[in-house]
Design an enzyme around this catalytic site. Structure first.
Site, PDB file in Angstrom:
ATOM      1  N   LYS A   1      47.488   2.932  16.028  1.00 38.13           N
ATOM      2  CA  LYS A   1      48.239   4.031  15.412  1.00 38.13           C
ATOM      3  C   LYS A   1      49.377   3.374  14.634  1.00 38.13           C
ATOM      4  O   LYS A   1      50.555   3.713  14.785  1.00 38.13           O
ATOM      5  CB  LYS A   1      48.729   4.981  16.517  1.00 38.13           C
ATOM      6  CG  LYS A   1      49.381   6.255  16.033  1.00 38.13           C
ATOM      7  CD  LYS A   1      48.454   7.199  15.275  1.00 38.13           C
ATOM      8  CE  LYS A   1      49.266   8.325  14.631  1.00 38.13           C
ATOM      9  NZ  LYS A   1      48.501   9.097  13.637  1.00 38.13           N
TER      10      LYS A   1
ATOM     11  N   ASP B   1      43.588   8.806  15.855  1.00 41.64           N
ATOM     12  CA  ASP B   1      43.310  10.233  15.656  1.00 41.64           C
ATOM     13  C   ASP B   1      42.029  10.422  14.837  1.00 41.64           C
ATOM     14  O   ASP B   1      41.146  11.211  15.190  1.00 41.64           O
ATOM     15  CB  ASP B   1      44.511  10.962  15.031  1.00 41.64           C
ATOM     16  CG  ASP B   1      45.126  10.233  13.841  1.00 41.64           C
ATOM     17  OD1 ASP B   1      44.696   9.112  13.524  1.00 41.64           O
ATOM     18  OD2 ASP B   1      46.052  10.806  13.210  1.00 41.64           O
TER      19      ASP B   1
END
Ligand code: NAD
Ligand code: IPM
Ligand code: MN
Length: 356
Positions: A192, A225
């Site tokens: 991330k 994600d």
């Protein structure tokens, strides 16, 4: 001296106590040369005498055993979860089992909730960093119980820790084949780094450096994600995924959903050359514990993974073949659409394993 491999068996809590006996009987039926020692570490022991891990427990495991087969840890009677942390995370951290290897393999199309997905389409592995990240328990609380309370949970990423797990993933890719015998060829790093720039930056740099040593292996990057979305839209391209401790935890439950749910997922906590620990991905599932309904196949496949790791390939293949047969013939627990209990499903696989 016996040539049998010495296995420490720690069923733990909840359904760990239901499924591990089935994994044990299947190993024995498959003729695996194992010498088993049972340990009662878990919530019952903790509640009885406050012991989580006996003194020198990890030294003893590393010294006296070739591998550990664990069930699950977690019990509503111990809300602090202290015993689970000390036993499970203790083995991972204190025995330095830095690579959590979680294969995702669809045995039968009926087990996948996605349309038109065949077994050959879902055959990937998640290599999860297992000793760092947010799991190190670094941080603290300040002004607890007031409106100004502050809770800090640090995310630890060391150069050594990131490099060894990334290298492990490339080595796995270079040396392990898919179920159909075809070579693996791609390592995807998941992070991330668009938001967590410090840790992500280190992972990005190390990934590029290590990748340069493996010019034949393709590389790819995805933010966690986007990866979650892709995993349920189109799992076919995934091959070897390497990621940090927490993302690895989350995406392996998601990935388990692609191949039959948590009852099917196996894992190994490894450090090449050291005593390693094998456990199903699922937890102790308190609501279904002791009812003879938990799926034992994740634990049984975990035992097969352990045997393969210890060099007992024939026994491992017998067991995997027997589970595959059980799935195809619906000799399963209700979560997979069958009508068998935990013990009966274990018995069926044991019987098949003994004949193969
Ligand atoms: P869980 O994996 O125990 O259960 C999640 C869901 O999956 C539940 O609906 C459960 O019934 C189902 N499930 C899990 N394993 C199954 C099986 N073999 N057969 C059929 N259904 C199965 O996760 P949870 O509910 O989040 O956690 C319960 C406890 O387990 C908590 O204390 C948690 O901390 C602990 N836990 C331990 C481990 C471990 O020891 N490795 C892993 C995960 C969770
Ligand atoms: C797992 C579990 C553990 C983890 C918990 C019980 C601490 O969810 O093995 O996946 O987060 O690693
Ligand atoms: Mn988990």
């Amino acid at each position: 001296m016996s040539s049998k491999k010495r296995i420490a068996v720690i069923p733990g809590d909840g359904i760990g106590k239901d499924v591990i006996p089935q994994a044990v009987r299947v190993m024995q039926a498959a003729g695996a040369a194992v010498d088993l020692t049972l340990f009662d570490w878990g919530a019952d022991r903790y509640l009885a005498d406050k012991t989580t891990v006996p003194p020198d427990g990890f030294t003893m495991l590393a010294r006296d055993f070739d591998a550990i087969l664990a069930g699950a840890f977690g019990d509503p009677r111990v809300p602090s979860n202290i015993h689970a942390k000390e036993i499970l995370l203790g083995m991972r951290f204190k025995m330095d089992l830095y690579a959590n290897v979680r294969p995702v393999r669809l045995m039968d199309a009926s087990l996948c909730p996605l349309k038109g997905v065949e077994p050959k389409d879902v055959d990937f592995v998640v290599i999860r960093e297992n000793t760092e990240g947010v799991y190190g328990d670094l941080g603290g609380v300040f002004k607890q119980g007031t409106l100004d309370e502050i809770a800090i949970q640090e995310d630890v990423n060391t150069r050594k820790g990131v490099e060894r797990i990334v290298r492990y993933a490339f080595e796995y890719c270079a040396n392990q084949r898919k179920l159909d015998g075809s070579p693996r060829g791609r390592v995807l790093m998941c992070d991330k780094s668009n938001a967590m720039t410090h840790a992500g930056g280190l992972w990005q740099r190390v990934f590029k450096e290590v990748a340069a040593e493996y010019p034949k292996i393709e590389t790819e990057h995805m933010y966690v994600d986007a990866l979650c979305m892709q995993m349920v839209r189109e799992p076919r391209p995934f091959d070897v995924i390497v990621t940090n401790n927490m993302f690895g935890d989350i995406i392996t439950d998601l990935a388990a959903g692609l191949h039959g749910g948590l009852g099917m997922a196996a894992s190994g906590n490894l450090h090449p050359g050291k005593t390693s620990m094998f456990e199903p991905v699922h937890g102790s599932a308190p609501p279904i514990a002791g009812k003879n309904i938990a799926n034992p196949f994740g634990a049984i496949l975990t035992a097969a993974m352990m045997l393969a790791h210890l060099g007992m390939k024939t026994a491992a293949e017998k067991i995997e073949g027997a589970v595959l047969e059980a799935v195809r013939q619906k000799k399963t627990t209700p979560d997979l659409g069958g009508t068998l209990g935990t013990r009966e499903a274990g018995e069926w696989v044991a019987e098949k394993s003994s004949r193969r």
